[in-house]
Design a protein around this motif. Structure first.
Motif, short mmCIF file in Angstrom:
data_model
loop_
_atom_site.label_atom_id
_atom_site.label_comp_id
_atom_site.label_asym_id
_atom_site.label_seq_id
_atom_site.Cartn_x
_atom_site.Cartn_y
_atom_site.Cartn_z
N ILE A 107 0.84 -1.20 0.00
CA ILE A 107 0.00 0.00 0.00
C ILE A 107 0.87 1.25 0.00
O ILE A 107 0.60 2.22 -0.72
CB ILE A 107 -0.95 -0.01 1.21
N ALA A 108 1.92 1.22 0.80
CA ALA A 108 2.82 2.38 0.88
C ALA A 108 3.49 2.65 -0.47
O ALA A 108 3.64 3.80 -0.88
CB ALA A 108 3.88 2.14 1.96
N VAL A 109 3.90 1.60 -1.16
CA VAL A 109 4.52 1.76 -2.47
C VAL A 109 3.53 2.39 -3.45
O VAL A 109 3.87 3.29 -4.22
CB VAL A 109 5.03 0.41 -3.01
N ALA A 110 2.29 1.90 -3.42
CA ALA A 110 1.26 2.45 -4.30
C ALA A 110 1.02 3.93 -4.03
O ALA A 110 0.67 4.70 -4.93
CB ALA A 110 -0.04 1.67 -4.13
N LYS A 116 8.03 4.36 4.08
CA LYS A 116 7.10 3.55 4.86
C LYS A 116 7.20 2.08 4.47
O LYS A 116 7.17 1.19 5.33
CB LYS A 116 5.67 4.06 4.62
N ALA A 117 7.34 1.83 3.17
CA ALA A 117 7.48 0.45 2.71
C ALA A 117 8.73 -0.19 3.29
O ALA A 117 8.72 -1.34 3.73
CB ALA A 117 7.52 0.42 1.19
N VAL A 118 9.83 0.56 3.29
CA VAL A 118 11.08 0.06 3.85
C VAL A 118 10.90 -0.28 5.33
O VAL A 118 11.36 -1.32 5.81
CB VAL A 118 12.22 1.09 3.67
N THR A 119 10.22 0.60 6.05
CA THR A 119 10.00 0.38 7.49
C THR A 119 9.23 -0.92 7.73
O THR A 119 9.59 -1.71 8.62
CB THR A 119 9.22 1.56 8.10
N GLU A 120 8.18 -1.16 6.95
CA GLU A 120 7.38 -2.36 7.13
C GLU A 120 8.18 -3.62 6.82
O GLU A 120 8.11 -4.63 7.54
CB GLU A 120 6.13 -2.31 6.25
N ASN A 138 13.46 -9.88 2.13
CA ASN A 138 14.72 -9.37 1.58
C ASN A 138 14.56 -8.97 0.12
O ASN A 138 15.07 -7.93 -0.32
CB ASN A 138 15.82 -10.42 1.71
N LEU A 139 13.86 -9.80 -0.63
CA LEU A 139 13.67 -9.55 -2.05
C LEU A 139 12.87 -8.26 -2.28
O LEU A 139 13.25 -7.42 -3.10
CB LEU A 139 12.95 -10.75 -2.67
N ARG A 140 11.77 -8.13 -1.56
CA ARG A 140 10.94 -6.94 -1.73
C ARG A 140 11.64 -5.69 -1.21
O ARG A 140 11.51 -4.61 -1.80
CB ARG A 140 9.59 -7.14 -1.02
N LEU A 141 12.38 -5.84 -0.14
CA LEU A 141 13.13 -4.70 0.38
C LEU A 141 14.18 -4.25 -0.63
O LEU A 141 14.38 -3.05 -0.84
CB LEU A 141 13.79 -5.07 1.72
N ALA A 142 14.84 -5.19 -1.26
CA ALA A 142 15.85 -4.85 -2.27
C ALA A 142 15.22 -4.08 -3.42
O ALA A 142 15.81 -3.12 -3.94
CB ALA A 142 16.53 -6.12 -2.79
N ARG A 143 14.01 -4.45 -3.83
CA ARG A 143 13.33 -3.75 -4.92
C ARG A 143 13.01 -2.31 -4.53
O ARG A 143 13.15 -1.38 -5.33
CB ARG A 143 12.06 -4.50 -5.30
N VAL A 144 12.54 -2.13 -3.29
CA VAL A 144 12.22 -0.77 -2.84
C VAL A 144 13.49 0.07 -2.72
O VAL A 144 13.52 1.24 -3.12
CB VAL A 144 11.46 -0.80 -1.50
N THR A 227 14.97 2.30 -13.40
CA THR A 227 14.45 2.68 -12.09
C THR A 227 13.32 1.73 -11.75
O THR A 227 12.40 1.56 -12.54
CB THR A 227 13.92 4.13 -12.11
N ALA A 228 13.39 1.08 -10.61
CA ALA A 228 12.36 0.12 -10.24
C ALA A 228 11.02 0.85 -10.09
O ALA A 228 10.96 1.94 -9.55
CB ALA A 228 12.72 -0.57 -8.93
N THR A 229 9.99 0.25 -10.60
CA THR A 229 8.66 0.84 -10.50
C THR A 229 7.95 0.33 -9.27
O THR A 229 8.29 -0.72 -8.73
CB THR A 229 7.81 0.47 -11.74
N PRO A 230 6.97 1.06 -8.79
CA PRO A 230 6.20 0.59 -7.64
C PRO A 230 5.58 -0.77 -7.87
O PRO A 230 5.47 -1.57 -6.96
CB PRO A 230 5.13 1.70 -7.47
N GLU A 231 5.18 -1.04 -9.14
CA GLU A 231 4.56 -2.33 -9.40
C GLU A 231 5.53 -3.47 -9.18
O GLU A 231 5.16 -4.54 -8.71
CB GLU A 231 4.06 -2.38 -10.86
N GLU A 232 6.83 -3.24 -9.49
CA GLU A 232 7.81 -4.30 -9.31
C GLU A 232 7.98 -4.65 -7.83
O GLU A 232 8.20 -5.80 -7.47
CB GLU A 232 9.16 -3.90 -9.90
N THR A 233 7.89 -3.66 -6.96
CA THR A 233 8.07 -3.94 -5.53
C THR A 233 6.92 -4.74 -4.97
O THR A 233 7.04 -5.36 -3.91
CB THR A 233 8.17 -2.61 -4.73
N ALA A 234 5.80 -4.76 -5.66
CA ALA A 234 4.64 -5.46 -5.15
C ALA A 234 4.55 -6.90 -5.64
O ALA A 234 3.65 -7.62 -5.28
CB ALA A 234 3.36 -4.72 -5.57
N GLU A 235 5.49 -7.35 -6.49
CA GLU A 235 5.45 -8.73 -6.99
C GLU A 235 5.67 -9.72 -5.86
O GLU A 235 6.42 -9.48 -4.98
CB GLU A 235 6.54 -8.93 -8.04
#
Length: 235
Positions: A107-110, A116-120, A138-144, A227-235
């Motif tokens: 939600i934060a990424v969107a 906030k996404a990093v914190t979660e 780890n994977l999602r954090l790396a994307r953000v 540049t990583a997109t918000p959609e990529e971080t949500a995969e």
């Protein structure tokens, strides 16, 4: 003289034995009974907590479920954040809580709130989750972090892909970070590793990885820094 104790002697021996050990026996029995009821009460409490968490999580899933291409409305987002916070506060070690934090990060990424996404995602890792959840966090954090252009920390999270599970995904993000840093040869190697780790059922993923690899075969001057997109971080 009889070798057997008389009834009076047996009774007297019993009295002396009870005087010496009776109190201990009573206390031990009371402790055992108390422990039994305490254990049952704890089990009931845990069962009730699990049932409550399950119901809350089911409600959360309903709230965040939207049609492809749609986003959460303000009311939906507020409700989802409230439910997720309840799950995290109820039992921070549960999978329900960890998945709730993943939803909060998404939600934060969107919303464009990458901090906030990093914190979660860091919160999930701080709870010492199971291996699969740790790898996903780890994977999602790396994307953000990649989206924040924090390349070095992102790289540290994915430079050693797991032997099972998310091996292909780790290698892909590894390649994305290396490409962003300008290390195209290393990025190409990472993408090749990601391709080799896909399964026959991952045709769509295979095509995406092949496109990334083909892109690196173009002249260097034509390659834009990704540049990583918000959609990529949500995969």
């Amino acid at each position: 003289m009889s070798v057997h104790l008389s009834e009076e002697e047996q009774l007297e021996a019993m009295k002396r034995w009870w005087k010496e050990y009776g109190k201990t026996i009573i206390i031990s029995a009371l402790v055992a009974i108390g422990a039994y009821f305490a254990w049952n009460a704890w089990q009931d409490q845990q069962r009730n907590k699990a049932e409550t968490a399950s119901a809350t999580y089911e409600e959360l899933l309903k709230v965040v479920s939207v049609e492809p291409g749609q986003t959460l409305g303000e009311s939906q987002r507020s409700t989802a954040e409230h439910l997720a916070a309840e799950l995290k506060a109820g039992d921070s070690t549960s999978l329900y809580a960890h998945n709730a934090a993943f939803f909060l990060a998404k939600i934060a990424v969107a919303q464009g709130d990458l901090d906030k996404a990093v914190t979660e995602l860091r919160w999930v890792l701080s709870q010492k989750p199971d291996l699969a959840t740790e790898q996903l966090a780890n994977l999602r954090l790396a994307r953000v972090l990649l989206a924040q252009q924090n390349y070095d920390e992102a790289l540290s999270l994915v430079q050693t892909p797991p032997t099972t599970g998310f091996a292909s995904e780790y290698a892909e993000v590894h390649g994305d970070v290396l490409k962003a840093k300008g290390d195209l040869d290393a990025a190409r190697t990472a993408y090749e590793k990601a391709l080799s780790s896909t399964t026959p059922q991952q045709q769509e993923r295979f095509m995406v990885l092949q496109m990334k690899l083909d892109d690196l075969k173009q002249p260097t001057a034509s390659i834009a820094s990704p540049t990583a997109t918000p959609e990529e971080t949500a995969e």
